[in-house]
Design an enzyme around this catalytic site. Structure first.
Site, PDB file in Angstrom:
ATOM      1  N   PRO A  50      17.453  21.422 -10.468  1.00  0.00           N
ATOM      2  CA  PRO A  50      16.670  20.940 -11.610  1.00  0.00           C
ATOM      3  C   PRO A  50      16.634  19.411 -11.658  1.00  0.00           C
ATOM      4  CG  PRO A  50      18.174  22.681 -12.275  1.00  0.00           C
ATOM      5  CD  PRO A  50      18.529  22.326 -10.875  1.00  0.00           C
ATOM      6  N   GLU A  51      15.486  18.871 -12.056  1.00  0.00           N
ATOM      7  CA  GLU A  51      15.370  17.420 -12.182  1.00  0.00           C
ATOM      8  C   GLU A  51      15.724  17.006 -13.612  1.00  0.00           C
ATOM      9  OE1 GLU A  51      12.310  15.516 -10.040  1.00  0.00           O
ATOM     10  OE2 GLU A  51      12.005  17.196  -8.681  1.00  0.00           O
ATOM     11  N   ARG A  79      28.846   5.519 -12.910  1.00  0.00           N
ATOM     12  CA  ARG A  79      28.520   5.726 -11.492  1.00  0.00           C
ATOM     13  C   ARG A  79      27.034   6.005 -11.277  1.00  0.00           C
ATOM     14  NH1 ARG A  79      33.397   8.875 -11.614  1.00  0.00           N
ATOM     15  NH2 ARG A  79      32.198  10.825 -11.642  1.00  0.00           N
ATOM     16  N   ASN A  99      13.155  15.682  -6.089  1.00  0.00           N
ATOM     17  CA  ASN A  99      12.192  15.728  -5.004  1.00  0.00           C
ATOM     18  C   ASN A  99      10.743  15.731  -5.477  1.00  0.00           C
ATOM     19  OD1 ASN A  99      11.784  15.697  -2.252  1.00  0.00           O
ATOM     20  ND2 ASN A  99      11.791  17.919  -2.037  1.00  0.00           N
ATOM     21  N   ARG A 102      15.994  16.184   2.037  1.00  0.00           N
ATOM     22  CA  ARG A 102      15.016  17.020   1.339  1.00  0.00           C
ATOM     23  C   ARG A 102      13.673  16.853   2.022  1.00  0.00           C
ATOM     24  NH1 ARG A 102      16.719  18.180  -3.883  1.00  0.00           N
ATOM     25  NH2 ARG A 102      15.067  19.746  -3.863  1.00  0.00           N
TER      26      ARG A 102
END
Length: 269
Positions: free
Chosen positions: A2-3, A121, A162, A258
């Site tokens: 999931p984005e 991070r 992606n 990817r």
């Protein structure tokens, strides 16, 4: 995987359903059972999302840190909750709603300090209004890595996956193999603003749509996209198909582990 828009949508869904209420916390699968027992019955009073990381905060008790990874899935619905299966890592339940988490890469009880360390991070997130695109630009502008790879690096920009990387580069006619140091500041500012716009639409609609109105199927007289990933796109998963704009064949290649998609006609280096 999931984005970022999916994670921010989950954050909003949990905020609306559970924030301010005592929540029953359990782990039918058992892998989160010890922490769940300590959080059970406490008030959920904070929800946060940064990139692909979801944080559920409990009053004076830290946070549940969730990263869905490749296989994690959420189910949310009205009470009563259905009988829990042994695949449910985490269940939250109130008088009115439940949420079930299955198959995440991460489901851990963490402190405020540990949450801050995770965020430190990560790169800036286009969906977080307080995040500064200058942080990402400082790294991109010095980098000899391709723009396409940089956009997938969560330490540079958090939440972009992606689909969004392929689509935003197409929308701004940028060759994915251009080096970060060769991107102009104006181009980066336009990319950041567009990501914020597209991803907010993704949160609102719970799917990814990247095609401008003038290129939609009804405007162009073409068939609508049929794909389990959601709405209309320009290049993502359209390898060997004609570009909606120039008619050239969409290409694909592996980049940053990817599959990358781009149009060689519209995205000229």
């Amino acid at each position: 995987m999931p984005e970022g828009h999916t994670i921010h949508r989950l954050a909003e869904d949990h905020l609306m359903r559970f924030a301010g209420w005592e929540v029953a916390v359990s782990s039918p699968q058992g892998r989160f059972a010890e922490s769940a027992a300590l959080l059970d019955g406490r008030i959920l009073d904070g929800v946060d999302a940064h990139g692909k990381h979801l944080f559920l905060g409990f009053k004076e008790s830290g946070w549940i840190h969730i990263h869905l990874g490749l296989f994690g899935k959420y189910a949310l619905g009205p009470a009563p909750a259905p009988p829990a299966t042994d695949t449910v890592r985490l269940r939250l339940a109130s008088d009115d709603y439940f949420s079930d988490l299955r198959g995440p890469t991460t489901c851990a009880w963490i402190t405020d300090g540990e949450k801050l360390a995770i965020s430190d991070r990560l790169g800036p997130d286009p969906l977080r209004n307080r995040d500064d695109p200058d942080r990402a630009w400082a790294r991109i502008s010095r980098s000899r890595t391709t723009v396409a790879a940089l956009l997938m690096d969560q330490k540079v920009v958090a939440g972009v996956g992606n689909v969004y990387r392929a689509e935003v580069l197409f929308r701004h006619a940028i060759d994915p193999y251009r080096l970060g140091k060769d991107l102009t500041r104006a181009e980066w500012d336009a990319i950041w603003a567009d990501l914020a716009l597209l991803m907010r639409e993704g949160v609102r609609n719970n799917r990814i749509d990247t095609v401008r109105d003038e290129h939609l199927p009804e405007a162009m007289g073409r068939p609508p996209r049929v794909d389990d990933h959601g709405g209309e796109v320009y290049v993502y998963r359209r390898a060997n198909m004609p570009c909606h704009i120039c008619g050239r064949e969409i290409r694909t290649a592996a980049l940053a582990a990817r599959n990358l998609f781009w149009c060689p006609g519209c995205q000229v280096r």
